[in-house]
Design an enzyme around this catalytic site. Structure first.
Site, PDB file in Angstrom:
ATOM      1  N   ASP A  54       0.786  -1.255   0.000  1.00 14.33           N
ATOM      2  CA  ASP A  54       0.000   0.000   0.000  1.00 14.33           C
ATOM      3  C   ASP A  54       0.812   1.298   0.000  1.00 14.33           C
ATOM      4  O   ASP A  54       1.785   1.421   0.745  1.00 14.33           O
ATOM      5  CB  ASP A  54      -0.860   0.094   1.268  1.00 14.33           C
ATOM      6  N   PHE A 110       2.028  -0.901  10.011  1.00 10.97           N
ATOM      7  CA  PHE A 110       1.059  -1.101   8.932  1.00 10.97           C
ATOM      8  C   PHE A 110       0.631   0.253   8.352  1.00 10.97           C
ATOM      9  O   PHE A 110       1.148   1.302   8.737  1.00 10.97           O
ATOM     10  CB  PHE A 110      -0.140  -1.886   9.477  1.00 10.97           C
ATOM     11  N   GLU A 237     -10.532  -2.272   4.488  1.00 19.03           N
ATOM     12  CA  GLU A 237      -9.164  -1.785   4.730  1.00 19.03           C
ATOM     13  C   GLU A 237      -9.007  -0.386   4.135  1.00 19.03           C
ATOM     14  O   GLU A 237      -9.762   0.013   3.244  1.00 19.03           O
ATOM     15  CB  GLU A 237      -8.136  -2.713   4.067  1.00 19.03           C
TER      16      GLU A 237
HETATM   17  C1  FRU Z   1      -3.916  -3.588   2.688  1.00 18.20           C
HETATM   18  C2  FRU Z   1      -3.310  -4.024   4.015  1.00 18.20           C
HETATM   19  C3  FRU Z   1      -3.652  -3.035   5.114  1.00 18.20           C
HETATM   20  C4  FRU Z   1      -2.539  -3.252   6.090  1.00 18.20           C
HETATM   21  C5  FRU Z   1      -1.355  -3.483   5.170  1.00 18.20           C
HETATM   22  C6  FRU Z   1      -0.308  -4.401   5.739  1.00 18.20           C
HETATM   23  O1  FRU Z   1      -3.246  -4.087   1.591  1.00 18.20           O
HETATM   24  O2  FRU Z   1      -3.774  -5.326   4.311  1.00 18.20           O
HETATM   25  O3  FRU Z   1      -4.941  -3.225   5.674  1.00 18.20           O
HETATM   26  O4  FRU Z   1      -2.341  -2.156   6.935  1.00 18.20           O
HETATM   27  O5  FRU Z   1      -1.889  -4.026   3.983  1.00 18.20           O
HETATM   28  O6  FRU Z   1       0.811  -4.440   4.926  1.00 18.20           O
END
Ligand code: FRU
Length: 527
Positions: A54, A110, A237
Site C-alpha cells: 500500500d 502497517f 481496509e
Molecule cells: C492492505 C493491508 C492493510 C494493512 C497493510 C499491511 O493491503 O492489508 O490493511 O495495513 O496491507 O501491509
C-alpha cells in the site's frame, strides 16, 4: 488479506523477534537497481528493490509530494512492515529516501496517513516549523501469536525536518484496541475546517470507525459506518474520507474503502478492490445518500488496491490526488519479477460528477504526466475498416494514447492491441453490443504463476452516453491504464509479456470506426 498474514507471520516469528528490537535494520543492500530489469515499469513508481504494498502517508509539504509505502526490505514477498519513503516535486519523477519508520516493540508498521500539523496542535514543533505527523497501525506479532484480538493499535510519529527523520511518540499507542477488534487498522487523518478539529477514519473488520481529536493525541470515537452498505466482503481496509464539490457546485463527502481477503471473489473482476460511497458528513457521522445496496468501484481493473488521497494539497491547486497499489492480493506475492515486487498506479485526480443514477467518481491521470511526452504522432480523422498499425509511430512498451472513436452501426468491438514477437497479445477495448469496456490479458505473456491472474477477460460498465468514445491509455512495460470517457470508467491491469510489446494497432471488428487522436512515446523517469 490478514488471513494470509497470520500464516505467513507465524513462519516469520523467530525472525521478527530479532527485528522488533529498537535497532534499525539496515537499508537493503540491493539498491541502485538499473530499472532495466524485465517487467520494470519506466514511468510508474516502484521500489528500488524488494517488497512493496500500500501507498501510505501521502502528504504535500514545502514543494514536495511525499509517498510512503508498506515496505519489507528483506524479501520480495510480504513480511515485517516498514514505511519506505520517496518524494517528488511533480508527481512524476521520484527520489528514493531512506526508510522512514521501522518496526519497534509495539509492532510492525502497517498502513496509515500523514498530515501537516499547521497549528502545532500536538506541540511537537512550532507554528514556524509545523510538524509532519504520521498516524499508522501497529501490528503486534506476539499478541497475534498468543491468539489475542487486540494486537492492532494506532500509533503516531512526527518529523520536524521535512519528513527526513521521524520520532515516534512516547505514549504510543494513541488508540489502544479496547474492543478486541481483530482487524483494526489503516487510520486516515484530516483537518476538518468546519468543526476545527482533526477527524480520523479507520477500518474495523466489516465497517469503518470515525474519531475526532483536538491534538492528534487524544481521540474520541464518534460513529461507525458500513453495516449493510456496499460490498460486505471483508475485512474493510484503507479507508479515506474527503469533501468534494461537483461540477454544479454541490458539496458531497466521498468515502473510499478497500476490501480484501476472500480470494477470487470480491471486486468486480475478482480479488481485492476499492469501493466508494457518496454522502454527507457532519463532522462526526457519515451518511450514505446513495442506494445502500449499490457498490461503486473506483477502478474496474484488477490492479488498483489500497489507494487513498494526498493530504495538504494547497488550496490554489485544489485537486484531490489519489494513488493506488498496482496489484491484487490474489497474486501480488507471486508475480514474475525478480528483484522487486509491485508498482503504484499513476497518480490520478479525482472529481465528482452528478448523473441520472447518482454520483460518479471520475479519475484522470495527473496533467504533470505530459512532461514526459517525447515523440508525438497525431492521427487525423480517419476511417479504419479493420486495423491501423501504429508500430512505426510509437513504442507500445511506454506509450500514451488519447483516442476519439465513433463506431458505425455494424461495429461490434474495437480497441487497441499490443503484441510482441512471441505472439503474445494484450487487448483493451470497447464491446459495443454489451456497452462495456474490457481488458484482456489472458494471452499477454506469463499467466500461470497464479490460477487467479488471468482466468477471464475483465469488463467494466460504460458510464457515458456520448456518441464519441474517448479512450485515454497508458502502457508501461507491464501495465495498462484505461481512463475512458474522461475518467468515468477506469481499468488498471498489469501483465507480463516474455519480451516487451513492440507492435501496436487500433483494431475494429464487425464494422468500421472513425478515429482521431494523439499518441506519445513517454520517457523513463528513472534515467
Ligand atoms: C492492505 C493491508 C492493510 C494493512 C497493510 C499491511 O493491503 O492489508 O490493511 O495495513 O496491507 O501491509
Amino acid at each position: 488479506m490478514i488471513k494470509d498474514f497470520t500464516i505467513l507471520l507465524f513462519g516469520l516469528t523467530l525472525f521478527i523477534g530479532c527485528r522488533q528490537s529498537t535497532e534499525p535494520a539496515q537499508q537493503n543492500e540491493a539498491v541502485n537497481q538499473s530499472y532495466n530489469e524485465p517487467h520494470r515499469p519506466q514511468f510508474h513508481f516502484s521500489p528500488e528493490a524488494k517488497w512493496m504494498n500500500d501507498p501510505n502517508g501521502m502528504v504535500y509539504y514545502e514543494g514536495e509530494y511525499h509517498l510512503f509505502y508498506q515496505y519489507y526490505p528483506d524479501s520480495t514477498v510480504w513480511g515485517p512492515m516498514h514505511w519506505g519513503h520517496a518524494v517528488s516535486t511533480d508527481l512524476v519523477h521520484w527520489e528514493h529516501l531512506p526508510i522512514a519508520l521501522y518496526p519497534d516493540n509495539l509492532g510492525l508498521i502497517f498502513s496509515g496517513s500523514a498530515v501537516v500539523d499547521w497549528n502545532n496542535t500536538t506541540n511537537f514543533g512550532s507554528t514556524d516549523n509545523p510538524p509532519l505527523v504520521a498516524m499508522y497501525t501497529y501490528h503486534n506479532m506476539e499478541g497475534e501469536k498468543m491468539g489475542k484480538h487486540d494486537f492492532q493499535t494506532q500509533g503516531i510519529a512526527y518529523s520536524l525536518d521535512k519528513g527526513r527523520t521521524w520520532e515516534k511518540y512516547d505514549d504510543n499507542p494513541v488508540i489502544p484496541n479496547t474492543e478486541n477488534i481483530h482487524d483494526f487498522r489503516d487510520p486516515k487523518v484530516f483537518w476538518n475546517d468546519a468543526t476545527k478539529n482533526w477527524v480520523m477514519i479507520l477500518a474495523a473488520n466489516d465497517r469503518v470507525k470515525i474519531y475526532n481529536s483536538k491534538d492528534l493525541l487524544t481521540w474520541e470515537h464518534t460513529s461507525d459506518f458500513g453495516l449493510g452498505h456496499g460490498s460486505q466482503a471483508r475485512p474493510w481496509e484503507c479507508p479515506d474520507l474527503f469533501k468534494m464539490t461537483t461540477q454544479d457546485g454541490e458539496e458531497k463527502w466521498v468515502m473510499l474503502v478497500s476490501i480484501g481477503n476472500r480470494i477470487g471473489i470480491n471486486a468486480p473482476n475478482g480479488g481485492t478492490g476499492t469501493q466508494y460511497f457518496v454522502g454527507e458528513f457532519d463532522g462526526k457521522t457519515f451518511t450514505n445518500t446513495q442506494s445502500k445496496v449499490k457498490t461503486s468501484w473506483i477502478d474496474y481493473g484488477r490492479d488498483n488496491y489500497a489507494g487513498v488521497t494526498w493530504s495538504d494539497i494547497p488550496q490554489d491547486d485544489g485537486r484531490r490526488l489519489f494513488i493506488g497499489w498496482m496489484s491484487n492480493w490474489d497474486y501480488a506475492q507471486v508475480v514474475p519479477t525478480k528483484t522487486w515486487r509491485s508498482a503504484m498506479t499513476l497518480p490520478r485526480s479525482l472529481t465528482l460528477h452528478r448523473n441520472a443514477d447518482g454520483y460518479l467518481l471520475h479519475s484522470t491521470p495527473v496533467t504533470e504526466l505530459s512532461g514526459i511526452r517525447n515523440n508525438t504522432y497525431e492521427i487525423k480523422q480517419t476511417t479504419i475498416e479493420t486495423n491501423l498499425d501504429l508500430s512505426e509511430k510509437i513504442n507500445p512498451a511506454q506509450a500514451e494514447l488519447i483516442l476519439e472513436i465513433k463506431p458505425n452501426e455494424a461495429t461490434t468491438n474495437f480497441g487497441i492491441e499490443l503484441s510482441n514477437t512471441n505472439g503474445e497479445v494484450y487487448r483493451v477495448g470497447y464491446d459495443v453490443m454489451n456497452n462495456q469496456y474490457y481488458s484482456d490479458r489472458t494471452r499477454a505473456g506469463k499467466v500461470d504463476f497464479s490460477e487467479f491472474f488471468a482466468k477471464k477477460i475483465h469488463t467494466a460498465v460504460r458510464n457515458s452516453n456520448n456518441k464519441t468514445i474517448r479512450l485515454h491509455l497508458f502502457f508501461d512495460t507491464a501495465s495498462a491504464e484505461l481512463f475512458a470517457d474522461n475518467g468515468a470508467t477506469v481499468m488498471t491491469d498489469i501483465y507480463f509479456p516474455d519480451t516487451d510489446f513492440s507492435q501496436i494497432k487500433v483494431f475494429t471488428e464487425g464494422g468500421a470506426i472513425e478515429l482521431n487522436g494523439s499518441c506519445y512515446d513517454l520517457t523513463s523517469i528513472w534515467k
